[in-house]
Design a protein around this motif. Structure first.
Motif, PDB file in Angstrom:
ATOM      1  N   MET A 128      30.699  35.041  71.015  1.00  0.00           N
ATOM      2  CA  MET A 128      30.416  33.901  70.134  1.00  0.00           C
ATOM      3  C   MET A 128      30.220  32.635  70.974  1.00  0.00           C
ATOM      4  N   LYS A 129      29.219  31.851  70.635  1.00  0.00           N
ATOM      5  CA  LYS A 129      28.900  30.646  71.406  1.00  0.00           C
ATOM      6  C   LYS A 129      29.861  29.497  71.072  1.00  0.00           C
ATOM      7  N   THR A 130      30.298  28.798  72.114  1.00  0.00           N
ATOM      8  CA  THR A 130      31.126  27.607  71.914  1.00  0.00           C
ATOM      9  C   THR A 130      30.225  26.419  71.626  1.00  0.00           C
ATOM     10  N   ILE A 131      30.432  25.758  70.478  1.00  0.00           N
ATOM     11  CA  ILE A 131      29.596  24.623  70.103  1.00  0.00           C
ATOM     12  C   ILE A 131      30.240  23.296  70.484  1.00  0.00           C
ATOM     13  N   LEU A 132      31.593  23.256  70.505  1.00  0.00           N
ATOM     14  CA  LEU A 132      32.304  22.016  70.830  1.00  0.00           C
ATOM     15  C   LEU A 132      33.500  22.324  71.723  1.00  0.00           C
ATOM     16  N   GLU A 133      33.629  21.559  72.802  1.00  0.00           N
ATOM     17  CA  GLU A 133      34.792  21.670  73.686  1.00  0.00           C
ATOM     18  C   GLU A 133      35.445  20.299  73.833  1.00  0.00           C
ATOM     19  N   ILE A 134      36.703  20.228  73.503  1.00  0.00           N
ATOM     20  CA  ILE A 134      37.501  19.022  73.729  1.00  0.00           C
ATOM     21  C   ILE A 134      38.365  19.300  74.954  1.00  0.00           C
ATOM     22  N   LYS A 135      38.164  18.521  76.002  1.00  0.00           N
ATOM     23  CA  LYS A 135      38.866  18.775  77.262  1.00  0.00           C
ATOM     24  C   LYS A 135      39.772  17.605  77.632  1.00  0.00           C
ATOM     25  N   ASN A 136      41.077  17.811  77.493  1.00  0.00           N
ATOM     26  CA  ASN A 136      42.080  16.825  77.910  1.00  0.00           C
ATOM     27  C   ASN A 136      41.789  15.430  77.345  1.00  0.00           C
ATOM     28  N   ALA A 137      41.427  15.383  76.074  1.00  0.00           N
ATOM     29  CA  ALA A 137      41.051  14.120  75.435  1.00  0.00           C
ATOM     30  C   ALA A 137      42.242  13.187  75.293  1.00  0.00           C
ATOM     31  N   THR A 138      42.099  12.003  75.861  1.00  0.00           N
ATOM     32  CA  THR A 138      43.122  10.963  75.757  1.00  0.00           C
ATOM     33  C   THR A 138      42.460   9.666  75.312  1.00  0.00           C
ATOM     34  N   LYS A 139      43.031   9.018  74.304  1.00  0.00           N
ATOM     35  CA  LYS A 139      42.520   7.740  73.833  1.00  0.00           C
ATOM     36  C   LYS A 139      43.679   6.771  73.690  1.00  0.00           C
TER      37      LYS A 139
END
Length: 240
Positions: free
Chosen positions: A1-12
């Motif tokens: 299955m294809k990955t459409i969205l990757e969140i990588k170590n998101a910091t805000k």
């Protein structure tokens, strides 16, 4: 299955406030992924970062293999990310048709093409009977549907839904769930923030749990609701 969205170590961070801290997860093509957590957990902040309302302090967001971390919101929309807002952002002095048409013009070069697409989206969202009504005259459910229609009009491959069930009755929720399922069937992946656990359980393939800006748990609805840490942090110590 294809990955459409990757969140990588998101910091805000907003000054000294850390709204999201080192959050990582992915969304696969064709999935419905629910995002849950207490008020103030950082859910909408994460959506704002994905859609380009603001940039991450650190980390990366990859959409369809493209790093969109620093891109403007209109460019992210063009790439195929659509979103709704918890409080509907409709143009209240304009008709339902014109509200959705404005969004359709993001994709189509002529008004005629955009209008044909607009009418299809409005019908799909169950608003055909209100097409010439001003958005300001719609009830809560209709405004929620208009919010979804405006996002769908941009032809997204990933749709971000921010609490589309808030304020709806039981019957209205069931209708909204059916709409979400139709959207997925049309080939659109969905990442949705939702407080109504009945909805999360019934439509999500996987669930992401945030608390205090951090990723607490990830798994199937059954795995998440049986997780002792989730029960303590989000469900008040009660199982569903």
């Amino acid at each position: 299955m294809k990955t459409i969205l990757e969140i990588k170590n998101a910091t805000k961070k907003f000054g000294g406030l850390v709204a999201n801290e080192d959050v990582s997860f992915s969304v696969q093509e064709g999935e419905i992924v629910g995002v849950v957590g207490p008020n103030g957990a950082g859910k909408t902040t994460l959506f704002n970062s994905i859609s380009g309302a603001h940039s991450l302090t650190s980390g990366n967001i990859i959409f369809n293999g493209i790093d969109i971390t620093k891109k403007k919101s209109y460019k992210i929309c063009k790439l195929g990310v659509g979103r709704t807002f918890q409080i509907p952002q409709s143009l209240n002095d304009m008709t339902v048709l014109d509200n959705v048409l404005v969004a359709s013009l993001n994709r189509f070069k002529t008004v005629e093409e955009a209008k044909a697409h607009t009418e299809k989206v409005i019908a799909m969202c169950g608003l055909a009977a209100f097409i010439y009504m001003n958005a300001g005259d719609l009830n809560v459910m209709q405004k929620k549907r208009l919010e979804i229609a405006r996002a769908l009009a941009t032809q997204p491959t990933l749709l971000l839904l921010d609490e589309t069930m808030a304020g709806l009755s039981g019957v209205e929720r069931k209708e909204a769930i059916n709409l979400i399922r139709r959207i997925r069937t049309s080939g659109i992946s969905i990442l949705m923030i939702e407080h109504v656990m009945e909805v999360v359980m019934s439509v999500s393939d996987r669930v992401i749990v945030l608390t205090s800006g951090k990723l607490l748990a990830e798994g199937t609805p059954e795995e998440v609701t049986g997780n002792p840490e989730v029960i303590r942090a989000y469900l008040g110590g009660k199982t569903i």
